[in-house]
Design a protein around this motif. Structure first.
Motif, PDB file in Angstrom:
ATOM      1  N   ILE A  19       0.841  -1.198   0.000  1.00 46.49           N
ATOM      2  CA  ILE A  19       0.000   0.000   0.000  1.00 46.49           C
ATOM      3  C   ILE A  19       0.874   1.246   0.000  1.00 46.49           C
ATOM      4  CG2 ILE A  19      -1.707   1.321   1.312  1.00 46.49           C
ATOM      5  CD1 ILE A  19      -2.808  -1.431   2.285  1.00 46.49           C
ATOM      6  N   THR A  20       1.940   1.247   0.783  1.00 47.99           N
ATOM      7  CA  THR A  20       2.851   2.397   0.822  1.00 47.99           C
ATOM      8  C   THR A  20       3.471   2.638  -0.546  1.00 47.99           C
ATOM      9  OG1 THR A  20       3.313   2.053   3.171  1.00 47.99           O
ATOM     10  CG2 THR A  20       4.918   3.348   1.929  1.00 47.99           C
ATOM     11  N   ALA A  21       3.931   1.584  -1.194  1.00 49.71           N
ATOM     12  CA  ALA A  21       4.521   1.734  -2.536  1.00 49.71           C
ATOM     13  C   ALA A  21       3.498   2.294  -3.516  1.00 49.71           C
ATOM     14  CB  ALA A  21       5.049   0.386  -3.027  1.00 49.71           C
ATOM     15  N   ASN A  22       2.254   1.883  -3.383  1.00 46.79           N
ATOM     16  CA  ASN A  22       1.213   2.370  -4.285  1.00 46.79           C
ATOM     17  C   ASN A  22       0.902   3.840  -4.062  1.00 46.79           C
ATOM     18  OD1 ASN A  22      -0.449   0.424  -6.212  1.00 46.79           O
ATOM     19  ND2 ASN A  22       0.498  -0.773  -4.585  1.00 46.79           N
ATOM     20  N   ILE A  23       0.780   4.273  -2.823  1.00 50.17           N
ATOM     21  CA  ILE A  23       0.467   5.686  -2.606  1.00 50.17           C
ATOM     22  C   ILE A  23       1.651   6.575  -2.985  1.00 50.17           C
ATOM     23  CG2 ILE A  23       1.090   5.876  -0.157  1.00 50.17           C
ATOM     24  CD1 ILE A  23      -1.425   7.720   0.112  1.00 50.17           C
ATOM     25  N   MET A  24       2.850   6.059  -2.848  1.00 46.71           N
ATOM     26  CA  MET A  24       4.023   6.841  -3.227  1.00 46.71           C
ATOM     27  C   MET A  24       4.142   6.959  -4.753  1.00 46.71           C
ATOM     28  SD  MET A  24       5.451   7.708  -0.344  1.00 46.71           S
ATOM     29  CE  MET A  24       7.153   8.101  -0.514  1.00 46.71           C
ATOM     30  N   GLY A  25       3.698   5.925  -5.487  1.00 49.02           N
ATOM     31  CA  GLY A  25       3.945   5.901  -6.917  1.00 49.02           C
ATOM     32  C   GLY A  25       2.744   6.044  -7.829  1.00 49.02           C
ATOM     33  N   SER A  26       1.539   5.953  -7.299  1.00 52.19           N
ATOM     34  CA  SER A  26       0.345   5.996  -8.147  1.00 52.19           C
ATOM     35  C   SER A  26      -0.575   7.137  -7.744  1.00 52.19           C
ATOM     36  CB  SER A  26      -0.434   4.675  -8.042  1.00 52.19           C
ATOM     37  OG  SER A  26       0.350   3.613  -8.494  1.00 52.19           O
ATOM     38  N   ARG A  27      -1.164   7.746  -8.738  1.00 53.42           N
ATOM     39  CA  ARG A  27      -2.068   8.874  -8.500  1.00 53.42           C
ATOM     40  C   ARG A  27      -3.276   8.453  -7.665  1.00 53.42           C
ATOM     41  NH1 ARG A  27      -1.475  14.208  -8.894  1.00 53.42           N
ATOM     42  NH2 ARG A  27      -3.146  15.210  -9.963  1.00 53.42           N
ATOM     43  N   LEU A  28      -3.855   7.293  -7.971  1.00 54.30           N
ATOM     44  CA  LEU A  28      -5.028   6.812  -7.247  1.00 54.30           C
ATOM     45  C   LEU A  28      -4.950   5.314  -7.079  1.00 54.30           C
ATOM     46  CD1 LEU A  28      -7.892   7.250  -6.046  1.00 54.30           C
ATOM     47  CD2 LEU A  28      -8.787   6.946  -8.374  1.00 54.30           C
ATOM     48  N   THR A  29      -5.147   4.870  -5.852  1.00 58.73           N
ATOM     49  CA  THR A  29      -5.192   3.451  -5.541  1.00 58.73           C
ATOM     50  C   THR A  29      -6.465   3.184  -4.750  1.00 58.73           C
ATOM     51  OG1 THR A  29      -2.775   3.329  -5.400  1.00 58.73           O
ATOM     52  CG2 THR A  29      -4.009   1.531  -4.389  1.00 58.73           C
ATOM     53  N   LEU A  30      -7.196   2.159  -5.155  1.00 56.18           N
ATOM     54  CA  LEU A  30      -8.375   1.721  -4.412  1.00 56.18           C
ATOM     55  C   LEU A  30      -7.968   0.543  -3.545  1.00 56.18           C
ATOM     56  CD1 LEU A  30     -11.022   1.767  -7.290  1.00 56.18           C
ATOM     57  CD2 LEU A  30     -10.408   3.617  -5.720  1.00 56.18           C
ATOM     58  N   VAL A  31      -8.236   0.651  -2.259  1.00 57.26           N
ATOM     59  CA  VAL A  31      -7.964  -0.430  -1.309  1.00 57.26           C
ATOM     60  C   VAL A  31      -9.316  -0.901  -0.795  1.00 57.26           C
ATOM     61  CG1 VAL A  31      -6.915  -1.023   0.904  1.00 57.26           C
ATOM     62  CG2 VAL A  31      -5.715   0.509  -0.653  1.00 57.26           C
ATOM     63  N   TYR A  32      -9.583  -2.183  -0.943  1.00 58.49           N
ATOM     64  CA  TYR A  32     -10.884  -2.698  -0.527  1.00 58.49           C
ATOM     65  C   TYR A  32     -10.728  -4.081   0.082  1.00 58.49           C
ATOM     66  CZ  TYR A  32     -10.757  -5.564  -4.738  1.00 58.49           C
ATOM     67  OH  TYR A  32     -10.396  -6.471  -5.690  1.00 58.49           O
ATOM     68  N   GLY A  33     -11.744  -4.495   0.803  1.00 53.61           N
ATOM     69  CA  GLY A  33     -11.758  -5.809   1.419  1.00 53.61           C
ATOM     70  C   GLY A  33     -12.992  -5.946   2.280  1.00 53.61           C
ATOM     71  N   PRO A  34     -13.216  -7.137   2.812  1.00 50.64           N
ATOM     72  CA  PRO A  34     -14.397  -7.359   3.645  1.00 50.64           C
ATOM     73  C   PRO A  34     -14.376  -6.504   4.908  1.00 50.64           C
ATOM     74  CG  PRO A  34     -13.312  -9.437   3.089  1.00 50.64           C
ATOM     75  CD  PRO A  34     -12.411  -8.337   2.647  1.00 50.64           C
ATOM     76  N   SER A  35     -15.544  -6.283   5.451  1.00 51.51           N
ATOM     77  CA  SER A  35     -15.670  -5.543   6.704  1.00 51.51           C
ATOM     78  C   SER A  35     -14.928  -6.288   7.815  1.00 51.51           C
ATOM     79  CB  SER A  35     -17.152  -5.414   7.065  1.00 51.51           C
ATOM     80  OG  SER A  35     -17.299  -4.723   8.276  1.00 51.51           O
ATOM     81  N   GLY A  36     -14.176  -5.552   8.619  1.00 49.05           N
ATOM     82  CA  GLY A  36     -13.494  -6.138   9.766  1.00 49.05           C
ATOM     83  C   GLY A  36     -12.161  -6.788   9.465  1.00 49.05           C
ATOM     84  N   VAL A  37     -11.683  -6.691   8.234  1.00 44.31           N
ATOM     85  CA  VAL A  37     -10.429  -7.345   7.861  1.00 44.31           C
ATOM     86  C   VAL A  37      -9.202  -6.576   8.352  1.00 44.31           C
ATOM     87  CG1 VAL A  37     -10.058  -6.315   5.593  1.00 44.31           C
ATOM     88  CG2 VAL A  37      -9.404  -8.680   5.964  1.00 44.31           C
ATOM     89  N   GLY A  38      -9.384  -5.312   8.715  1.00 43.59           N
ATOM     90  CA  GLY A  38      -8.265  -4.526   9.247  1.00 43.59           C
ATOM     91  C   GLY A  38      -7.692  -3.510   8.282  1.00 43.59           C
ATOM     92  N   LYS A  39      -8.478  -3.057   7.321  1.00 42.27           N
ATOM     93  CA  LYS A  39      -8.000  -2.055   6.358  1.00 42.27           C
ATOM     94  C   LYS A  39      -7.587  -0.770   7.075  1.00 42.27           C
ATOM     95  CE  LYS A  39     -11.907  -2.218   4.145  1.00 42.27           C
ATOM     96  NZ  LYS A  39     -12.545  -3.232   4.968  1.00 42.27           N
ATOM     97  N   SER A  40      -8.444  -0.289   7.948  1.00 37.68           N
ATOM     98  CA  SER A  40      -8.139   0.951   8.667  1.00 37.68           C
ATOM     99  C   SER A  40      -6.909   0.795   9.548  1.00 37.68           C
ATOM    100  CB  SER A  40      -9.339   1.395   9.516  1.00 37.68           C
ATOM    101  OG  SER A  40     -10.421   1.746   8.689  1.00 37.68           O
ATOM    102  N   SER A  41      -6.761  -0.332  10.183  1.00 38.94           N
ATOM    103  CA  SER A  41      -5.604  -0.561  11.047  1.00 38.94           C
ATOM    104  C   SER A  41      -4.303  -0.563  10.261  1.00 38.94           C
ATOM    105  CB  SER A  41      -5.751  -1.893  11.800  1.00 38.94           C
ATOM    106  OG  SER A  41      -6.817  -1.827  12.710  1.00 38.94           O
ATOM    107  N   VAL A  42      -4.292  -1.261   9.121  1.00 34.57           N
ATOM    108  CA  VAL A  42      -3.062  -1.288   8.327  1.00 34.57           C
ATOM    109  C   VAL A  42      -2.760   0.097   7.768  1.00 34.57           C
ATOM    110  CG1 VAL A  42      -3.952  -1.971   6.045  1.00 34.57           C
ATOM    111  CG2 VAL A  42      -1.714  -2.744   6.757  1.00 34.57           C
ATOM    112  N   LEU A  43      -3.798   0.866   7.452  1.00 35.47           N
ATOM    113  CA  LEU A  43      -3.574   2.221   6.950  1.00 35.47           C
ATOM    114  C   LEU A  43      -3.043   3.133   8.054  1.00 35.47           C
ATOM    115  CD1 LEU A  43      -6.686   2.666   4.637  1.00 35.47           C
ATOM    116  CD2 LEU A  43      -4.296   2.456   3.923  1.00 35.47           C
ATOM    117  N   ARG A  44      -3.656   3.091   9.223  1.00 33.30           N
ATOM    118  CA  ARG A  44      -3.257   4.002  10.310  1.00 33.30           C
ATOM    119  C   ARG A  44      -1.937   3.593  10.952  1.00 33.30           C
ATOM    120  NH1 ARG A  44      -8.830   4.635  13.710  1.00 33.30           N
ATOM    121  NH2 ARG A  44      -9.841   6.145  12.365  1.00 33.30           N
ATOM    122  N   ALA A  45      -1.918   2.402  11.545  1.00 34.33           N
ATOM    123  CA  ALA A  45      -0.738   1.973  12.309  1.00 34.33           C
ATOM    124  C   ALA A  45       0.413   1.544  11.412  1.00 34.33           C
ATOM    125  CB  ALA A  45      -1.119   0.834  13.252  1.00 34.33           C
TER     126      ALA A  45
END
Length: 191
Positions: A19-45
Motif C-alpha cells: 500500500i505504501t509503494a502504491n500511494i508513493m507511486g500511483s495517483r489513485l489506488t483503491l484499497v478494498y476488502g471485507p468488513s473487519g479485515v483490518g484495512k483501517s488498522s493497516v492504513l493508520r498503524a
C-alpha cells in the motif's frame, strides 16, 4: 489500531509495504476488502506511521519533508471542508511553518499550493469511503463530488490518493467513473 498503536501492530508488513509503494507511486489506488479485515488498522498503524517516519528521515536540511501524509475518515458532514482542514493541518504539523495559503482556492489549487509549501507531494488517504455514500451529499461546484475528481485529474497537482472502502460498497464508486476515467486501474484487495 490507531497510528499511535504502531508498536503493537505487526503481521501485516506485506500489505503495509504494498500500500505504501502504491500511494508513493500511483495517483489513485483503491484499497478494498471485507468488513473487519483490518484495512483501517493497516492504513493508520502501518502506512500512515511508516510514511511519517520516512518523511522525517528524508527531510531536507531545513527539516521540510519531501512528502506529507493526511488521513481522513469523517464523511458525515461536509467532507470537502473536513478534508481540506485535515490536509492543511497535516502540512502545518509536518512543516512547523505558518501557512499563508488563501482559503478561497478551489480544492485542486489548494492542494497545488500546499504541495509547493512542502516542495513535495501530498499523500492523501480517504478511509471508510463507503460512509460517503451513506449521508446526503451536495453536488455541483464546491462539493466533494465535483472537486475531488478535478484534483485527481490535474497533472500539475502533486498529490496521490488512496480510497479505502468495504468490498460490498466497491461498485458504488461507479458514481465517479465518468469524472475519473482511470478510477479502477489500480486496486488492492486486503484479505
Amino acid at each position: 489500531y490507531a497510528e499511535t498503536d504502531y508498536r503493537l501492530f505487526f503481521g501485516r508488513e506485506s500489505e503495509r509495504d504494498i500500500i505504501t509503494a502504491n500511494i508513493m507511486g500511483s495517483r489513485l489506488t483503491l484499497v478494498y476488502g471485507p468488513s473487519g479485515v483490518g484495512k483501517s488498522s493497516v492504513l493508520r498503524a502501518g502506512v500512515v506511521h511508516g510514511i511519517r517516519e520516512m518523511a522525517r528521515e528524508e527531510a531536507g536540511e531545513d527539516g521540510t519533508p519531501n512528502f506529507v501524509v493526511a488521513f481522513f475518515n469523517q464523511w458525515r458532514d461536509d467532507p470537502l471542508t473536513g478534508l481540506r482542514n485535515e490536509i492543511r493541518s497535516s502540512v502545518q504539523n509536518a512543516t512547523d511553518k505558518a501557512l499563508s495559503i488563501p482559503t478561497n482556492l478551489s480544492f485542486a489549487e489548494e492542494l497545488k499550493a500546499l504541495a509547493e509549501a512542502v516542495s513535495g507531494k501530498l499523500l492523501i488517504i480517504l478511509d471508510q469511503f463507503e460512509e460517503y455514500f451513506l449521508y446526503p451529499q451536495k453536488d455541483g461546484e464546491g462539493s466533494f463530488a465535483y472537486e475531488f475528481p478535478l484534483a485527481i485529474s490535474r497533472p500539475d497537482v502533486r498529490a496521490n490518493f488512496i480510497v479505502s472502502l468495504r468490498e460490498d460498497w466497491y461498485t458504488k464508486l461507479d458514481r465517479f467513473k465518468t469524472s475519473i476515467p482511470h478510477l479502477f486501474d489500480n486496486n488492492l484487495r486486503v484479505d
